[in-house]
Design a protein around this motif. Structure first.
Motif, PDB file in Angstrom:
ATOM      1  N   PHE A 121       0.812  -1.213   0.000  1.00 24.72           N
ATOM      2  CA  PHE A 121       0.000   0.000   0.000  1.00 24.72           C
ATOM      3  C   PHE A 121       0.849   1.268   0.000  1.00 24.72           C
ATOM      4  O   PHE A 121       0.392   2.321  -0.441  1.00 24.72           O
ATOM      5  CB  PHE A 121      -0.964  -0.006   1.190  1.00 24.72           C
ATOM      6  N   ARG A 122       2.071   1.174   0.469  1.00 23.63           N
ATOM      7  CA  ARG A 122       2.956   2.333   0.365  1.00 23.63           C
ATOM      8  C   ARG A 122       3.413   2.528  -1.084  1.00 23.63           C
ATOM      9  O   ARG A 122       3.599   3.650  -1.543  1.00 23.63           O
ATOM     10  CB  ARG A 122       4.166   2.161   1.276  1.00 23.63           C
ATOM     11  N   VAL A 123       3.594   1.412  -1.779  1.00 31.64           N
ATOM     12  CA  VAL A 123       4.011   1.492  -3.182  1.00 31.64           C
ATOM     13  C   VAL A 123       2.856   1.950  -4.075  1.00 31.64           C
ATOM     14  O   VAL A 123       3.014   2.837  -4.923  1.00 31.64           O
ATOM     15  CB  VAL A 123       4.546   0.125  -3.665  1.00 31.64           C
ATOM     16  N   MET A 124       1.674   1.368  -3.876  1.00 27.57           N
ATOM     17  CA  MET A 124       0.541   1.643  -4.759  1.00 27.57           C
ATOM     18  C   MET A 124      -0.155   2.960  -4.445  1.00 27.57           C
ATOM     19  O   MET A 124      -0.739   3.573  -5.349  1.00 27.57           O
ATOM     20  CB  MET A 124      -0.474   0.496  -4.669  1.00 27.57           C
ATOM     21  N   GLY A 125      -0.105   3.393  -3.185  1.00 29.88           N
ATOM     22  CA  GLY A 125      -0.691   4.679  -2.818  1.00 29.88           C
ATOM     23  C   GLY A 125      -2.156   4.803  -3.197  1.00 29.88           C
ATOM     24  O   GLY A 125      -2.976   3.952  -2.879  1.00 29.88           O
ATOM     25  N   LYS A 126      -2.506   5.874  -3.933  1.00 30.75           N
ATOM     26  CA  LYS A 126      -3.893   6.156  -4.319  1.00 30.75           C
ATOM     27  C   LYS A 126      -4.302   5.466  -5.622  1.00 30.75           C
ATOM     28  O   LYS A 126      -5.428   5.628  -6.082  1.00 30.75           O
ATOM     29  CB  LYS A 126      -4.094   7.663  -4.476  1.00 30.75           C
ATOM     30  N   SER A 127      -3.372   4.730  -6.196  1.00 27.55           N
ATOM     31  CA  SER A 127      -3.654   4.103  -7.487  1.00 27.55           C
ATOM     32  C   SER A 127      -4.851   3.161  -7.408  1.00 27.55           C
ATOM     33  O   SER A 127      -5.076   2.490  -6.399  1.00 27.55           O
ATOM     34  CB  SER A 127      -2.421   3.338  -7.960  1.00 27.55           C
ATOM     35  N   ARG A 128      -5.617   3.096  -8.497  1.00 32.25           N
ATOM     36  CA  ARG A 128      -6.758   2.180  -8.551  1.00 32.25           C
ATOM     37  C   ARG A 128      -6.297   0.733  -8.502  1.00 32.25           C
ATOM     38  O   ARG A 128      -7.070  -0.162  -8.146  1.00 32.25           O
ATOM     39  CB  ARG A 128      -7.559   2.419  -9.824  1.00 32.25           C
ATOM     40  N   HIS A 129      -5.031   0.490  -8.840  1.00 31.53           N
ATOM     41  CA  HIS A 129      -4.510  -0.877  -8.840  1.00 31.53           C
ATOM     42  C   HIS A 129      -4.435  -1.452  -7.427  1.00 31.53           C
ATOM     43  O   HIS A 129      -4.397  -2.667  -7.258  1.00 31.53           O
ATOM     44  CB  HIS A 129      -3.112  -0.914  -9.466  1.00 31.53           C
ATOM     45  N   ALA A 130      -4.409  -0.588  -6.410  1.00 28.52           N
ATOM     46  CA  ALA A 130      -4.260  -1.046  -5.038  1.00 28.52           C
ATOM     47  C   ALA A 130      -5.408  -1.960  -4.611  1.00 28.52           C
ATOM     48  O   ALA A 130      -5.211  -2.888  -3.829  1.00 28.52           O
ATOM     49  CB  ALA A 130      -4.156   0.147  -4.086  1.00 28.52           C
ATOM     50  N   HIS A 131      -6.621  -1.686  -5.129  1.00 28.03           N
ATOM     51  CA  HIS A 131      -7.795  -2.462  -4.712  1.00 28.03           C
ATOM     52  C   HIS A 131      -8.543  -3.075  -5.897  1.00 28.03           C
ATOM     53  O   HIS A 131      -9.699  -3.455  -5.749  1.00 28.03           O
ATOM     54  CB  HIS A 131      -8.763  -1.575  -3.926  1.00 28.03           C
ATOM     55  N   SER A 132      -7.874  -3.178  -7.056  1.00 26.52           N
ATOM     56  CA  SER A 132      -8.548  -3.687  -8.247  1.00 26.52           C
ATOM     57  C   SER A 132      -7.825  -4.911  -8.797  1.00 26.52           C
ATOM     58  O   SER A 132      -6.626  -5.104  -8.569  1.00 26.52           O
ATOM     59  CB  SER A 132      -8.612  -2.603  -9.333  1.00 26.52           C
ATOM     60  N   ASN A 133      -8.569  -5.715  -9.539  1.00 30.55           N
ATOM     61  CA  ASN A 133      -7.986  -6.912 -10.161  1.00 30.55           C
ATOM     62  C   ASN A 133      -7.332  -6.537 -11.484  1.00 30.55           C
ATOM     63  O   ASN A 133      -7.831  -6.854 -12.562  1.00 30.55           O
ATOM     64  CB  ASN A 133      -9.068  -7.972 -10.392  1.00 30.55           C
ATOM     65  N   THR A 134      -6.202  -5.845 -11.381  1.00 32.42           N
ATOM     66  CA  THR A 134      -5.467  -5.445 -12.574  1.00 32.42           C
ATOM     67  C   THR A 134      -4.156  -6.213 -12.647  1.00 32.42           C
ATOM     68  O   THR A 134      -3.663  -6.736 -11.638  1.00 32.42           O
ATOM     69  CB  THR A 134      -5.157  -3.932 -12.554  1.00 32.42           C
ATOM     70  N   VAL A 135      -3.592  -6.271 -13.841  1.00 30.22           N
ATOM     71  CA  VAL A 135      -2.322  -6.960 -14.024  1.00 30.22           C
ATOM     72  C   VAL A 135      -1.242  -6.289 -13.185  1.00 30.22           C
ATOM     73  O   VAL A 135      -0.424  -6.966 -12.535  1.00 30.22           O
ATOM     74  CB  VAL A 135      -1.922  -6.957 -15.517  1.00 30.22           C
ATOM     75  N   ILE A 136      -1.242  -4.955 -13.177  1.00 28.98           N
ATOM     76  CA  ILE A 136      -0.232  -4.226 -12.397  1.00 28.98           C
ATOM     77  C   ILE A 136      -0.415  -4.509 -10.902  1.00 28.98           C
ATOM     78  O   ILE A 136       0.555  -4.775 -10.178  1.00 28.98           O
ATOM     79  CB  ILE A 136      -0.325  -2.714 -12.671  1.00 28.98           C
ATOM     80  N   GLY A 137      -1.666  -4.460 -10.426  1.00 25.84           N
ATOM     81  CA  GLY A 137      -1.928  -4.688  -9.011  1.00 25.84           C
ATOM     82  C   GLY A 137      -1.467  -6.061  -8.551  1.00 25.84           C
ATOM     83  O   GLY A 137      -0.747  -6.198  -7.551  1.00 25.84           O
ATOM     84  N   TRP A 138      -1.859  -7.084  -9.290  1.00 33.04           N
ATOM     85  CA  TRP A 138      -1.468  -8.441  -8.916  1.00 33.04           C
ATOM     86  C   TRP A 138       0.021  -8.678  -9.146  1.00 33.04           C
ATOM     87  O   TRP A 138       0.668  -9.417  -8.403  1.00 33.04           O
ATOM     88  CB  TRP A 138      -2.289  -9.460  -9.693  1.00 33.04           C
ATOM     89  N   GLY A 139       0.578  -8.043 -10.172  1.00 28.19           N
ATOM     90  CA  GLY A 139       2.005  -8.194 -10.441  1.00 28.19           C
ATOM     91  C   GLY A 139       2.852  -7.626  -9.309  1.00 28.19           C
ATOM     92  O   GLY A 139       3.816  -8.267  -8.865  1.00 28.19           O
ATOM     93  N   VAL A 140       2.477  -6.427  -8.851  1.00 31.65           N
ATOM     94  CA  VAL A 140       3.208  -5.821  -7.734  1.00 31.65           C
ATOM     95  C   VAL A 140       3.033  -6.649  -6.466  1.00 31.65           C
ATOM     96  O   VAL A 140       3.983  -6.853  -5.702  1.00 31.65           O
ATOM     97  CB  VAL A 140       2.740  -4.366  -7.509  1.00 31.65           C
ATOM     98  N   TRP A 141       1.806  -7.144  -6.228  1.00 31.25           N
ATOM     99  CA  TRP A 141       1.557  -7.973  -5.043  1.00 31.25           C
ATOM    100  C   TRP A 141       2.445  -9.212  -5.053  1.00 31.25           C
ATOM    101  O   TRP A 141       3.073  -9.545  -4.043  1.00 31.25           O
ATOM    102  CB  TRP A 141       0.082  -8.376  -4.990  1.00 31.25           C
ATOM    103  N   MET A 142       2.511  -9.911  -6.175  1.00 29.59           N
ATOM    104  CA  MET A 142       3.320 -11.117  -6.259  1.00 29.59           C
ATOM    105  C   MET A 142       4.807 -10.800  -6.146  1.00 29.59           C
ATOM    106  O   MET A 142       5.573 -11.567  -5.549  1.00 29.59           O
ATOM    107  CB  MET A 142       3.037 -11.857  -7.574  1.00 29.59           C
ATOM    108  N   LEU A 143       5.218  -9.653  -6.694  1.00 28.40           N
ATOM    109  CA  LEU A 143       6.627  -9.263  -6.584  1.00 28.40           C
ATOM    110  C   LEU A 143       6.998  -8.987  -5.134  1.00 28.40           C
ATOM    111  O   LEU A 143       8.031  -9.469  -4.642  1.00 28.40           O
ATOM    112  CB  LEU A 143       6.886  -8.020  -7.443  1.00 28.40           C
ATOM    113  N   VAL A 144       6.157  -8.215  -4.440  1.00 34.92           N
ATOM    114  CA  VAL A 144       6.417  -7.898  -3.033  1.00 34.92           C
ATOM    115  C   VAL A 144       6.440  -9.174  -2.198  1.00 34.92           C
ATOM    116  O   VAL A 144       7.320  -9.368  -1.349  1.00 34.92           O
ATOM    117  CB  VAL A 144       5.359  -6.912  -2.489  1.00 34.92           C
ATOM    118  N   MET A 145       5.475 -10.055  -2.447  1.00 35.85           N
ATOM    119  CA  MET A 145       5.405 -11.304  -1.686  1.00 35.85           C
ATOM    120  C   MET A 145       6.624 -12.182  -1.957  1.00 35.85           C
ATOM    121  O   MET A 145       7.194 -12.788  -1.026  1.00 35.85           O
ATOM    122  CB  MET A 145       4.121 -12.054  -2.028  1.00 35.85           C
ATOM    123  N   SER A 146       7.034 -12.273  -3.201  1.00 35.78           N
ATOM    124  CA  SER A 146       8.191 -13.107  -3.554  1.00 35.78           C
ATOM    125  C   SER A 146       9.471 -12.574  -2.904  1.00 35.78           C
ATOM    126  O   SER A 146      10.279 -13.346  -2.378  1.00 35.78           O
ATOM    127  CB  SER A 146       8.361 -13.159  -5.073  1.00 35.78           C
TER     128      SER A 146
END
Length: 477
Positions: free
Chosen positions: A350-375
């Motif tokens: 959430f610090r990386v995504m901030g106000k972006s719609r990707h933070a709470h949406s099923n987007t490629v960027i949102g899930w990509g960043v989530w998987m990167l952070v988790m990995s």
């Protein structure tokens, strides 16, 4: 009620008024409930909805986190401290756990926009950005090291079951990859389903251990040698002659580490649909913990005595017994790692995504960043698991350096923030003020003498032979 719920803008203090217009910290004020309702409504407008947990699912999540391998280290703590200091420490830790957890919940109900322990530190320390960043560093350091401990534990389990059939690093890689895959769910509601199986498997492991320790002829070994090197199995009321202060302090840290999970609680509460129901979840956890954290360790100490190890599975005299009970630990090892990874990844995400719609949406960027952070989170944990020679000692270090804040100091400060100017307004308030002063002293004691004892233990380990980094050495119990 209009609210700006973007993560970066949530540090706005809600003013909560009682019916007579006086500012109040009462958690059930209508204004506080209205704020929670608005937060939930906003969240439910997103593709990925976080605030969806019922109190029952939160209870399972709490139990999945708390019913863990650390329970099996408590027999060793009793073997160091003896019955009287050991049981007193366990009971006192449980009482303080309940008090500090309720204080934390009341504080969060005053500031419903709190999303994690870092936000709590921000408000508790007078809306201090320094406190927020400091807590953020401690959150990541604590959680990543704990995930690393679970990577190492997973490798121990597989080593034990397979009789060290492969290099330990390979087993650690397998556990890490499994952890990443299991960490894909973004919501704690989904993780809570895993927690049901986690707690159940750990309960089976504990039950099997108790049965096996009771029916076997004698334990296998203890830290003072193979049975019966140190004589017949015996228990004692107080520490035996020759027990060092450092050993006693590390046993106390071992107990407090088990009873201090509050670093995760603010995140759990923030994903409940009705945070006001959290005491119900906490009551379930407290009841289960009071039993599991005292009774099985006491039975283990009764049958293992001075031969108790951490974890106690290692003291079982029959190899088949050890494997049969220890095998079930692999499930809670992975699931608890997933819980800590989820909380850690969300802080970064959430610090990386901030106000972006990707933070709470099923987007490629949102899930990509989530998987990167988790990995990256699991990869760092894997590295720590491989390079630190004794994770047990470093857990004592975590208990002293971080749990002193996350289990005691922050909540004493939060209590003062809620009631400053009225700390002694009545008998009940005066008693709780004294109790929270004691909580602060406990935190400072862990941070001072406790930290010293943990460092001394680590220095002693480094003074002897240590396992080199990325070693294939057998780590079976």
């Amino acid at each position: 009620m209009a609210t700006n719920l973007d993560y970066t803008d949530e540090k706005q203090e809600p003013v909560i008024y009682s019916s007579d217009g006086v500012n109040a910290a009462n958690y059930d004020s209508q204004s506080s409930i209205n704020t929670i309702t608005a937060l939930v409504a906003e969240d439910h407008g997103h593709d990925i909805q976080l605030r969806t947990m019922s109190w029952q699912k939160a209870a399972w999540l709490l139990c999945g986190d708390q019913v863990c391998l650390a329970i099996m280290a408590q027999s060793w703590s009793l073997s160091v401290l003896g019955w009287v200091p050991g049981i007193i420490t366990m009971v006192l830790a449980g009482i303080l756990f309940w008090i500090t957890s309720m204080t934390m919940w009341r504080f969060i109900m005053k500031y419903p926009q709190i999303k994690d322990i870092c936000d709590l530190a921000y408000y508790a320390c007078g809306k201090s950005n320094v406190a927020y960043e400091f807590a953020g560093f401690m959150l990541l350091a604590n959680n990543i090291l704990l995930i690393g401990f679970h990577v190492l534990t997973g490798a121990k389990v597989i080593n034990t079951l397979s009789d060290h059939s492969l290099c330990t690093v390979v087993f650690s890689v397998i556990v890490t990859l499994m952890g990443i895959v299991m960490s894909i769910p973004r919501t704690l509601k989904h993780v809570s389903f895993m927690s049901m199986f986690s707690a159940s498997c750990m309960a089976i492991a504990i039950l099997l251990f108790l049965v096996f320790s009771g029916i076997e002829a004698a334990p296998l070994y203890g830290y003072n040698g193979d049975y019966p090197t140190d004589g017949a199995v015996r228990t004692y009321a107080f520490p035996i002659a020759g027990t060092t202060w450092v050993a006693c302090m590390n046993a106390v840290l071992n107990i407090t580490f088990l009873w201090v999970p509050q670093i995760l609680f603010p995140t759990f509460i923030s994903e409940m649909e009705k945070p006001q129901d959290f005491p119900k979840s906490l009551a379930v956890l407290a009841g289960i913990s009071a039993f599991l954290f005292i009774v099985p360790p006491a039975i283990g100490f009764r049958y293992l005595g001075q031969y108790a190890t951490a974890p106690a599975f290692g003291s079982l005299g029959v190899v088949a017994y050890k494997k049969a009970s220890f095998a079930f630990v692999i499930v809670p090892t992975l699931v608890i790692g997933v819980i800590y990874a989820n909380v850690s990844a969300k802080f970064i995400y959430f610090r990386v995504m901030g106000k972006s719609r990707h933070a709470h949406s099923n987007t490629v960027i949102g899930w990509g960043v989530w998987m990167l952070v988790m990995s990256v989170t699991w990869l760092l944990a894997f590295i720590f698991a491989e390079v630190i020679p004794s994770m047990g000692d470093f857990l004592s270090l975590l208990g002293a350096a971080f749990d002193s804040f996350f289990g005691f100091i922050f909540f004493a400060v939060a209590y003062w923030q809620m009631h400053q100017g009225n700390l002694f307004g009545g008998v009940g308030r005066s008693i709780m003020t004294v109790v929270h002063a004691f909580v602060m002293l406990c935190g400072l004691f862990l941070l001072g003498p406790g930290l010293y004892a943990a460092v001394k233990a680590i220095m002693a380990d480094y003074a002897t032979s240590v396992t080199p980094a990325f070693s294939c050495a057998n780590v079976s119990i």
